[in-house]
Design a protein around this motif. Structure first.
Motif, mmCIF file in Angstrom:
data_model
loop_
_atom_site.group_PDB
_atom_site.id
_atom_site.type_symbol
_atom_site.label_atom_id
_atom_site.label_comp_id
_atom_site.label_asym_id
_atom_site.label_seq_id
_atom_site.Cartn_x
_atom_site.Cartn_y
_atom_site.Cartn_z
ATOM 1 N N MET A 1 0.716 -1.376 -0.128
ATOM 2 C CA MET A 1 0.029 -0.039 0.142
ATOM 3 C C MET A 1 0.887 1.099 0.043
ATOM 4 S SD MET A 1 -3.059 0.913 2.533
ATOM 5 C CE MET A 1 -2.394 1.767 3.944
ATOM 6 N N GLN A 2 0.640 2.168 -1.005
ATOM 7 C CA GLN A 2 1.395 3.588 -0.935
ATOM 8 C C GLN A 2 0.810 4.425 -0.146
ATOM 9 O OE1 GLN A 2 2.137 4.627 -4.997
ATOM 10 N NE2 GLN A 2 3.293 6.487 -4.576
ATOM 11 N N THR A 3 1.626 5.080 0.569
ATOM 12 C CA THR A 3 1.160 6.413 1.449
ATOM 13 C C THR A 3 1.251 7.385 0.778
ATOM 14 O OG1 THR A 3 3.093 6.460 2.437
ATOM 15 C CG2 THR A 3 1.642 5.322 3.647
ATOM 16 N N LYS A 4 0.376 8.515 0.738
ATOM 17 C CA LYS A 4 0.438 9.760 0.371
ATOM 18 C C LYS A 4 1.720 10.675 1.009
ATOM 19 C CE LYS A 4 -4.018 10.511 -1.799
ATOM 20 N NZ LYS A 4 -5.114 11.551 -2.229
ATOM 21 N N ASN A 5 2.261 11.405 0.082
ATOM 22 C CA ASN A 5 3.333 12.412 0.762
ATOM 23 C C ASN A 5 2.730 13.841 0.958
ATOM 24 O OD1 ASN A 5 5.634 13.461 1.359
ATOM 25 N ND2 ASN A 5 6.601 13.338 -0.524
ATOM 26 N N ILE A 6 2.582 14.158 1.990
ATOM 27 C CA ILE A 6 1.736 15.542 2.548
ATOM 28 C C ILE A 6 2.927 16.320 3.006
ATOM 29 C CG2 ILE A 6 0.095 16.619 3.618
ATOM 30 C CD1 ILE A 6 -1.668 14.137 3.468
ATOM 31 N N VAL A 7 3.315 17.322 2.356
ATOM 32 C CA VAL A 7 3.980 18.402 2.829
ATOM 33 C C VAL A 7 3.295 19.602 3.562
ATOM 34 C CG1 VAL A 7 5.936 19.873 2.208
ATOM 35 C CG2 VAL A 7 5.727 17.899 0.939
ATOM 36 N N GLU A 8 3.662 19.731 4.797
ATOM 37 C CA GLU A 8 2.790 20.977 5.460
ATOM 38 C C GLU A 8 3.712 22.229 5.466
ATOM 39 O OE1 GLU A 8 2.064 19.487 9.429
ATOM 40 O OE2 GLU A 8 -0.287 19.293 8.659
ATOM 41 N N LEU A 9 3.155 23.349 5.044
ATOM 42 C CA LEU A 9 3.842 24.482 5.067
ATOM 43 C C LEU A 9 3.413 25.768 5.772
ATOM 44 C CD1 LEU A 9 3.310 24.729 1.110
ATOM 45 C CD2 LEU A 9 5.216 23.876 2.164
ATOM 46 N N ASP A 10 4.451 26.446 6.238
ATOM 47 C CA ASP A 10 4.377 27.646 7.046
ATOM 48 C C ASP A 10 4.395 28.841 6.181
ATOM 49 O OD1 ASP A 10 3.829 29.251 9.267
ATOM 50 O OD2 ASP A 10 5.594 28.124 10.564
ATOM 51 N N LEU A 11 3.919 30.042 6.733
ATOM 52 C CA LEU A 11 4.250 31.265 5.804
ATOM 53 C C LEU A 11 5.633 31.564 5.458
ATOM 54 C CD1 LEU A 11 1.808 33.833 7.804
ATOM 55 C CD2 LEU A 11 1.527 32.384 5.430
ATOM 56 N N HIS A 41 -4.505 24.010 -0.024
ATOM 57 C CA HIS A 41 -4.151 22.851 -0.245
ATOM 58 C C HIS A 41 -3.866 22.860 -1.900
ATOM 59 C CE1 HIS A 41 -4.804 18.459 -1.666
ATOM 60 N NE2 HIS A 41 -4.107 18.339 -0.353
ATOM 61 N N ALA A 42 -2.752 21.966 -2.139
ATOM 62 C CA ALA A 42 -2.492 22.114 -3.699
ATOM 63 C C ALA A 42 -1.848 20.611 -3.920
ATOM 64 C CB ALA A 42 -1.690 23.029 -3.923
ATOM 65 N N THR A 43 -2.132 20.305 -5.080
ATOM 66 C CA THR A 43 -1.452 18.908 -5.581
ATOM 67 C C THR A 43 -0.460 18.999 -6.714
ATOM 68 O OG1 THR A 43 -3.209 17.780 -4.675
ATOM 69 C CG2 THR A 43 -1.820 16.375 -6.280
ATOM 70 N N THR A 49 2.635 15.090 -5.206
ATOM 71 C CA THR A 49 2.834 15.347 -3.685
ATOM 72 C C THR A 49 1.812 16.418 -3.609
ATOM 73 O OG1 THR A 49 5.234 14.750 -4.111
ATOM 74 C CG2 THR A 49 4.400 16.192 -2.448
ATOM 75 N N GLU A 50 1.147 16.146 -2.291
ATOM 76 C CA GLU A 50 0.238 17.194 -1.749
ATOM 77 C C GLU A 50 0.753 18.243 -0.739
ATOM 78 O OE1 GLU A 50 -3.438 15.477 -0.397
ATOM 79 O OE2 GLU A 50 -3.229 13.732 -1.708
ATOM 80 N N TYR A 51 0.562 19.305 -0.828
ATOM 81 C CA TYR A 51 0.757 20.361 -0.164
ATOM 82 C C TYR A 51 -0.181 21.150 0.776
ATOM 83 C CZ TYR A 51 5.247 20.063 -2.528
ATOM 84 O OH TYR A 51 6.452 19.513 -3.123
ATOM 85 N N GLN A 52 -0.138 21.426 2.119
ATOM 86 C CA GLN A 52 -1.123 21.909 2.856
ATOM 87 C C GLN A 52 -0.505 22.799 3.754
ATOM 88 O OE1 GLN A 52 -3.328 18.812 4.481
ATOM 89 N NE2 GLN A 52 -2.247 18.850 6.167
ATOM 90 N N LEU A 53 -1.417 24.156 4.035
ATOM 91 C CA LEU A 53 -0.896 24.813 5.114
ATOM 92 C C LEU A 53 -0.822 24.263 6.566
ATOM 93 C CD1 LEU A 53 -2.401 28.159 3.703
ATOM 94 C CD2 LEU A 53 -0.172 27.538 3.727
ATOM 95 N N LYS A 54 -0.086 24.582 7.277
ATOM 96 C CA LYS A 54 -0.019 24.171 8.650
ATOM 97 C C LYS A 54 -1.349 24.519 9.470
ATOM 98 C CE LYS A 54 5.076 23.569 9.342
ATOM 99 N NZ LYS A 54 5.960 23.672 10.058
ATOM 100 N N ALA A 55 -1.748 23.769 10.306
ATOM 101 C CA ALA A 55 -3.090 24.333 11.130
ATOM 102 C C ALA A 55 -2.563 25.624 11.729
ATOM 103 C CB ALA A 55 -3.384 23.179 12.152
ATOM 104 N N GLY A 56 -3.789 26.525 11.477
ATOM 105 C CA GLY A 56 -3.725 27.866 11.887
ATOM 106 C C GLY A 56 -3.174 29.067 11.263
ATOM 107 N N VAL A 57 -2.400 28.537 10.232
ATOM 108 C CA VAL A 57 -1.806 29.246 9.127
ATOM 109 C C VAL A 57 -2.923 29.895 8.362
ATOM 110 C CG1 VAL A 57 0.088 29.570 7.211
ATOM 111 C CG2 VAL A 57 0.616 28.162 9.162
ATOM 112 N N VAL A 58 -2.987 31.126 8.025
ATOM 113 C CA VAL A 58 -3.854 32.019 7.380
ATOM 114 C C VAL A 58 -3.150 32.723 6.339
ATOM 115 C CG1 VAL A 58 -5.892 33.571 7.380
ATOM 116 C CG2 VAL A 58 -5.245 32.072 9.311
#
Length: 62
Positions: A1-11, A41-43, A49-58
């Protein structure tokens, strides 16, 4: 099973782009900038590779 690679980003990681500096050179592809303004969120269209903002980042509008 392949796991998704998610990168969390800060400002400090913006503007978001892929490949990111943590990726090995052998898996490189043309650099693309990613739009996180709609839902935080963006792919990557090349490597999925999936990119998402860290929790609380606006993002602030210009």
């Amino acid at each position: 099973m392949q796991t998704k690679n998610i990168v969390e980003l800060d400002l400090t990681d913006l503007p978001a782009h892929c490949p990111n500096p943590a990726m090995p050179l052998w898996s490189s592809h043309p650099k693309v900038f990613l739009d996180l303004s709609h839902n935080g969120h963006a792919t990557c269209p090349y490597c999925s590779t999936e990119y998402q903002l860290k929790a609380g980042v606006v993002l602030k509008a210009h």
